[in-house]
Structure formats: C-alpha cells, structure tokens
Design a protein around this motif. Structure first.
Motif, PDB file in Angstrom:
ATOM      1  N   UNK A  36       0.806  -1.223   0.000  1.00  0.00           N
ATOM      2  CA  UNK A  36       0.000   0.000   0.000  1.00  0.00           C
ATOM      3  C   UNK A  36       0.836   1.269   0.000  1.00  0.00           C
ATOM      4  N   UNK A  37       1.930   1.285   0.777  1.00  0.00           N
ATOM      5  CA  UNK A  37       2.662   2.538   0.972  1.00  0.00           C
ATOM      6  C   UNK A  37       3.886   2.694   0.072  1.00  0.00           C
ATOM      7  N   UNK A  38       4.570   1.593  -0.243  1.00  0.00           N
ATOM      8  CA  UNK A  38       5.733   1.749  -1.122  1.00  0.00           C
ATOM      9  C   UNK A  38       5.303   2.114  -2.535  1.00  0.00           C
ATOM     10  N   UNK A  39       4.022   1.959  -2.829  1.00  0.00           N
ATOM     11  CA  UNK A  39       3.492   2.306  -4.153  1.00  0.00           C
ATOM     12  C   UNK A  39       3.055   3.764  -4.258  1.00  0.00           C
ATOM     13  N   UNK A  40       3.101   4.512  -3.151  1.00  0.00           N
ATOM     14  CA  UNK A  40       2.558   5.881  -3.147  1.00  0.00           C
ATOM     15  C   UNK A  40       3.228   6.777  -4.181  1.00  0.00           C
ATOM     16  N   UNK A  41       4.558   6.723  -4.262  1.00  0.00           N
ATOM     17  CA  UNK A  41       5.287   7.619  -5.175  1.00  0.00           C
ATOM     18  C   UNK A  41       4.953   7.315  -6.625  1.00  0.00           C
ATOM     19  N   UNK A  42       4.996   6.036  -7.000  1.00  0.00           N
ATOM     20  CA  UNK A  42       4.717   5.650  -8.392  1.00  0.00           C
ATOM     21  C   UNK A  42       3.287   5.993  -8.778  1.00  0.00           C
ATOM     22  N   UNK A  43       2.354   5.731  -7.878  1.00  0.00           N
ATOM     23  CA  UNK A  43       0.957   6.041  -8.195  1.00  0.00           C
ATOM     24  C   UNK A  43       0.736   7.541  -8.334  1.00  0.00           C
ATOM     25  N   UNK A  44       1.477   8.339  -7.549  1.00  0.00           N
ATOM     26  CA  UNK A  44       1.274   9.784  -7.673  1.00  0.00           C
ATOM     27  C   UNK A  44       1.901  10.325  -8.953  1.00  0.00           C
ATOM     28  N   UNK A  45       2.965   9.704  -9.429  1.00  0.00           N
ATOM     29  CA  UNK A  45       3.503  10.096 -10.737  1.00  0.00           C
ATOM     30  C   UNK A  45       2.448   9.873 -11.813  1.00  0.00           C
ATOM     31  N   UNK A  46       1.773   8.733 -11.770  1.00  0.00           N
ATOM     32  CA  UNK A  46       0.677   8.483 -12.718  1.00  0.00           C
ATOM     33  C   UNK A  46      -0.440   9.499 -12.525  1.00  0.00           C
ATOM     34  N   UNK A  47      -0.684   9.880 -11.289  1.00  0.00           N
ATOM     35  CA  UNK A  47      -1.708  10.874 -10.985  1.00  0.00           C
ATOM     36  C   UNK A  47      -1.384  12.207 -11.658  1.00  0.00           C
ATOM     37  N   UNK A  48      -0.129  12.647 -11.538  1.00  0.00           N
ATOM     38  CA  UNK A  48       0.295  13.909 -12.161  1.00  0.00           C
ATOM     39  C   UNK A  48       0.169  13.832 -13.682  1.00  0.00           C
ATOM     40  N   UNK A  49       0.618  12.726 -14.253  1.00  0.00           N
ATOM     41  CA  UNK A  49       0.551  12.576 -15.707  1.00  0.00           C
ATOM     42  C   UNK A  49      -0.888  12.528 -16.190  1.00  0.00           C
ATOM     43  N   UNK A  50      -1.782  11.934 -15.389  1.00  0.00           N
ATOM     44  CA  UNK A  50      -3.198  11.913 -15.761  1.00  0.00           C
ATOM     45  C   UNK A  50      -3.790  13.311 -15.694  1.00  0.00           C
ATOM     46  N   UNK A  51      -3.401  14.090 -14.704  1.00  0.00           N
ATOM     47  CA  UNK A  51      -3.875  15.483 -14.616  1.00  0.00           C
ATOM     48  C   UNK A  51      -3.449  16.268 -15.848  1.00  0.00           C
ATOM     49  N   UNK A  52      -2.215  16.034 -16.299  1.00  0.00           N
ATOM     50  CA  UNK A  52      -1.736  16.718 -17.512  1.00  0.00           C
ATOM     51  C   UNK A  52      -2.511  16.248 -18.736  1.00  0.00           C
ATOM     52  N   UNK A  53      -2.762  14.958 -18.829  1.00  0.00           N
ATOM     53  CA  UNK A  53      -3.489  14.418 -19.975  1.00  0.00           C
ATOM     54  C   UNK A  53      -4.910  14.982 -20.031  1.00  0.00           C
ATOM     55  N   UNK A  54      -5.585  15.014 -18.890  1.00  0.00           N
ATOM     56  CA  UNK A  54      -6.959  15.536 -18.863  1.00  0.00           C
ATOM     57  C   UNK A  54      -6.978  17.032 -19.158  1.00  0.00           C
ATOM     58  N   UNK A  55      -5.960  17.723 -18.696  1.00  0.00           N
ATOM     59  CA  UNK A  55      -5.862  19.151 -19.011  1.00  0.00           C
ATOM     60  C   UNK A  55      -5.670  19.365 -20.505  1.00  0.00           C
ATOM     61  N   UNK A  56      -4.847  18.528 -21.124  1.00  0.00           N
ATOM     62  CA  UNK A  56      -4.606  18.639 -22.561  1.00  0.00           C
ATOM     63  C   UNK A  56      -5.853  18.301 -23.365  1.00  0.00           C
ATOM     64  N   UNK A  57      -6.644  17.323 -22.890  1.00  0.00           N
ATOM     65  CA  UNK A  57      -7.913  17.008 -23.561  1.00  0.00           C
ATOM     66  C   UNK A  57      -8.837  18.217 -23.520  1.00  0.00           C
ATOM     67  N   UNK A  58      -8.877  18.855 -22.362  1.00  0.00           N
ATOM     68  CA  UNK A  58      -9.724  20.039 -22.207  1.00  0.00           C
ATOM     69  C   UNK A  58      -9.279  21.147 -23.162  1.00  0.00           C
TER      70      UNK A  58
END
Length: 522
Positions: A407-429
């Motif tokens: 659960x916790x050692x995955x926090x950093x990797x999952x948040x990198x995906x989170x940031x990239x998804x925010x950028x992708x959704x922003x670009x779609x907009x």
C-alpha cells in the motif's frame, strides 16, 4: 481568473522544502541529545540553504531565466486551490474535527502523547488501567517507548504543548492543508498551467475498485475485506483513502514527488527524496528507484553521464542523506515486530492457480486502465515506464499483516501516474476548446479513446465519492464522532487495540536499541 500571480521558483522551492524539512529539524532538536541533535540540525539547515540557492540553476549550474522557472497562477485558481486544500484536509479527518474513518483512533493517540508526554515519549506499564489490556500485555511494570514514523505531527505537537489539544489539532489540520496546497501549485507547474484537473485527480485518483465491488454484490467471496481491499493479500489505495488514513505519509510523499519532478538539477535530489525516510520508511522504498531514474533521465544527462553522477554526489545530497540515515535508521530498527509477517504474496494464498488469477486481476483493475490512457503520450517518459514497472513488481512481496509494503511503497509511483493523468486531462480540455473553435470533427479512434478515458475517470471516482459521502453524510445527520477508543498508548482504553499498538507503535526493549543508548535524550 484573468489576474495572474507570479510565484518566483526559488520562493516556492524554499517554502516547499521548508515544509518538508522543518519537522525533521524539530525531531533532531527535540528528540536527540543536544550534542547530537543541534549539529545535525545546523548541517541540515545548511544543506537546505544551499538547495534553495541552487534551485533555479540547471545541471551545468547555469542560472535559468525567471521567465522559464517562475510559476504563474491565476488568482482565482490560487484561491480555489487554498480553499480546496483546507476543505480536503478537514473532510479527510485531520485534526479530528469531523466524523472520521480508518485509523484515526491511533492518530488521536499519537497527537495526545506527543503533546502530553516529554520527548522522547516513554511509557510506564503501571499506567495501564484496563484489566483486559493488562492481561493481554502480560506485565504491570517496566517501561516502553513510542516508536513510529510520527515526524509529520511534530510542528503541531509543539503548538499543542503551548496552546493545548485544540490548538494542536487545528495546527495539524492547517499544516496538512499547506502541504496539499503547495502540491497543487507544484503540479500546476509540471503540467504547464493551473487547471481544475489538478485538485480533481489529487482527490479522486484510484483504480477501478468499483468493478470488483459490483461483482461482490452478486457473487460474494470470503477474502473480500472492504471497498479497496477486494483481493486477498493485495491492495492499492485511492488517494482519498490515503488522505483519510495515512495523511502523515502521503501528503509529504506527494509533495516530495512533485519537487523531484519539477527540479532543474540533481544536486538536491538526494535531499528531496531522502526526507521521505523521515515520514514513511515504506514510501522511501518505492521512491528510491524512481529518484534514480529521474537522476539519469535524458534532461539530467544533458552535460554527460559523468556530470550527472557528480551532481548526485553533491554536498547537499551527502549532508542531508547522511544526517537522515544516521538518525532514522537506528530509530526504526528499534521496533521490528510489525515486519515479522512477510513473504511472497502467493505464500499467503496457498493456491498457485488462484494466486495467478488474483495477481492478473489486481493489475488489470488497479494499473492497466490509467496505463492505457497515458501510453500514447507518455511512453517515452522514463518516470512513467519506471512507475508502471514498479507497480507491477511491488505486489509480489508482502510485509506486515495489512501489507503496508504494497500500500505505501506504491505511493510515489501512483502519484507520478496521478500527475501525468492530470496533464493528460488538461490537454484534452485544451484540445476540445480548439476543436470546438475550429469546428473540426474527431476521428473515430479519438472518440473511442475519449469515451474510454471519461468512463475510466468516472469509475475511478467511486472510492472517493463513497467515503466522502459517508463522512459528510454522517456529520450532517449527527452521527456521533468515533470515540476515543485508545486515548493514549500509555493507557489503552479498549483492549481490541492492544495487539496493533504493541506490534506497530511501541518498543519493549528500547533500552538496548542503539538509538536510545547513544542518540536520544535521556
């Protein structure tokens, strides 16, 4: 929205790194013997000052133009980010001002003891008053120490020592909100501009846990243990679930990941990443490989691999990492009972076929959807590939009863995906606005991708929506707040918590531990 505030990059770096470093400095000065803690605190402050001075320079130490580094945020977004951060910190239960979920009885006890006890926090078994607790512990005399990754609480605990419990809880809630707010600003810089997608994805990022939950309503299975713990042994938690349970780990972790991704050189990379060790010994395990990838990524190798290696071994990195390793390694090693349960995940399932099915389903539900969405735009991004590889590997091994490693050692990797998804959704907009303005039609494959993306994002919201609805609904209907079922680790109110406290939060033989023998205050 038209009025824009320009935030100097160096100022943002100073505040953000200061937010991460201050609790560590408090730990050095408040928990360690003066002849150990004060020199280490001064060295850490020195490394901090060097990092701030160096923040706007590239790998070649060339000062970058302010037009390239400064962060521009419309006033409307700045206000919205601040309000969202405070509301999110409040609703997720930090400070205990609202109906709470998950591990908050333990969070209350941590704050109580850091405020009410002298540092280092040492308990006496004679203060336990519940007969069932005494019976389970099996002793009525002797001392034991509080040993946990509690660094995040220390600024608020200091406030509490001066102003009492309410002041401490209010300070903790606001401190947590500051961390969230700074991350919003940093992510906005990374993705190119301020966008509503930043707080949205920060709150709602998750796997498609809704799918196994729907199936479970029709076909129940014994291993199901909750909305996000639907698979035996394995679990990746949604961002909102992390915020409601382990805010002391995820909020600093996500800000550290943000700083790592927006840095212009690697001379402070060890400082940035190393600080996570003070907040989450699990989180640093997942962050370390990603920091290595970042250090030797293409932008950081512009001056050659030799220069990249030299920058990694900078004075800033050496001083900060040495200080952290010297103190926190023996501190954590003083309590190893929580890690006694460990092994490959299939050892806990005992069915080879079922193990393979569980693993495949877990990856398909938790990782595959966002990987599919981001693949086309991010497949050349080293951190994206490294994050996917890490998230596929992490579930293979389990540590602790609840599998904190997963659960916790995955926090950093999952948040990198989170940031990239925010950028992708922003670009779609942004793309949609251009398409509408030019009256262009989408290609069929683009429509399919858009539908898949929107459906995935909608389903991803399920954990945050359910938990938020439960918390706010319980508060509005007058549901009593969760009782103080622990109170203090020095006097546990209800025996149901005894095992968890004795295995995860205290050390019985602390007197023999190197940390307490040679480093901690007496």
């Amino acid at each position: 929205m038209k009025k824009v505030v320009t935030i100097p990059f160096k100022a943002f770096w100073a505040v953000s790194l200061g937010f991460i470093a201050l609790p560590i400095i408090i730990f050095f000065t408040g928990y360690l013997r003066p002849y150990v803690g004060i020199p280490l605190a001064l060295l850490f402050i020195f490394a901090y000052v060097l990092s701030v001075r160096d923040a706007s320079r590239d790998q070649e130490k060339k000062l970058l133009a302010k037009s390239d580094t400064d962060i521009k945020i419309p006033v409307g977004y700045l206000i919205g980010f601040a309000l969202t951060a405070v509301v999110l910190s409040y609703v997720s239960g930090v400070g205990e001002f609202i109906f709470t979920l998950n591990d908050h009885p333990y969070r209350r006890a941590i704050m109580n003891d850091l405020v009410n006890y002298k540092w280092p926090v040492i308990y006496d078994y004679a203060t336990q008053t519940n007969p069932k607790v005494i019976q389970e512990i099996g002793r009525t005399s002797g001392n034991y120490a509080f040993m946990y990754y509690f660094t995040f609480w220390l600024p608020a605990a200091l406030v509490g020592k001066l102003g009492g419990a309410f002041a401490a809880n209010l300070a903790l809630m606001l401190w947590n909100a500051i961390g969230i707010f700074l991350t919003f600003i940093g992510v906005s810089k990374i993705i190119g501009r301020a966008s509503f997608t930043v707080p949205f994805v920060y709150i709602c990022f998750a796997g498609l846990d809704v799918l196994p939950n729907i199936v479970h309503n029709f076909v129940e299975w014994d291993c199901w243990n909750g909305m996000e713990v639907w698979a035996p042994v394995l679990a990746y938690m949604s961002n909102f679930a992390e915020l409601t349970s382990v805010f002391h780990q995820c909020v600093p972790c996500w800000l550290i990941v943000t700083l790592m991704m927006m840095s212009y050189n690697t001379r402070s990379l060890g400082f940035i990443g190393g600080t996570l060790f003070a907040y989450s010994p699990w989180g640093i395990i997942g962050l370390f490989p990603l920091a290595i990838v970042r250090a030797f990524s293409k932008p950081m190798r512009a001056g050659g691999t030799g220069k990249a290696v030299k920058n990694v071994f900078s004075v800033i990195n050496i001083i900060s990492c040495a200080s952290l390793l010297l103190i926190y390694t023996p501190f954590y090693l003083g309590n190893h009972s929580s890690t006694s349960i460990k092994g490959f995940f299939w050892e806990f399932i005992n069915d080879p076929v079922l193990s393979v099915i569980v693993y495949i389903l877990f990856i398909v539900i938790e990782i595959a959807p966002v990987a599919i969405i981001l693949w086309k735009t991010e497949k050349t991004e080293a951190l994206f590939i490294a994050s996917l590889i890490e998230l596929v590997i992490i579930p293979i091994y389990k540590i602790t009863e609840a599998n904190d490693f997963c659960m916790r050692s995955s926090m950093a990797a999952r948040f990198i995906l989170c940031i990239l998804l925010a950028r992708y959704l922003k670009d779609i907009y942004d793309a949609d606005k251009i398409i509408v303005a030019n009256k262009l039609k989408r290609k069929k494959k683009d429509v399919i991708k858009l539908v898949f993306t929107m459906l995935t994002v909608i389903l991803m919201m399920y954990p945050a929506f359910v938990m938020g609805y439960y918390v706010i609904g319980s508060e509005l209907t007058g549901e009593p707040h969760n009782a103080e079922t622990i109170g203090s680790f020095g006097n546990i109110k209800e025996a149901e918590h005894t095992w968890n406290v004795t295995h995860n939060y205290i050390s019985n033989d602390y007197q023999e531990a190197f940390f307490f023998k040679y480093l901690a205050k007496k």
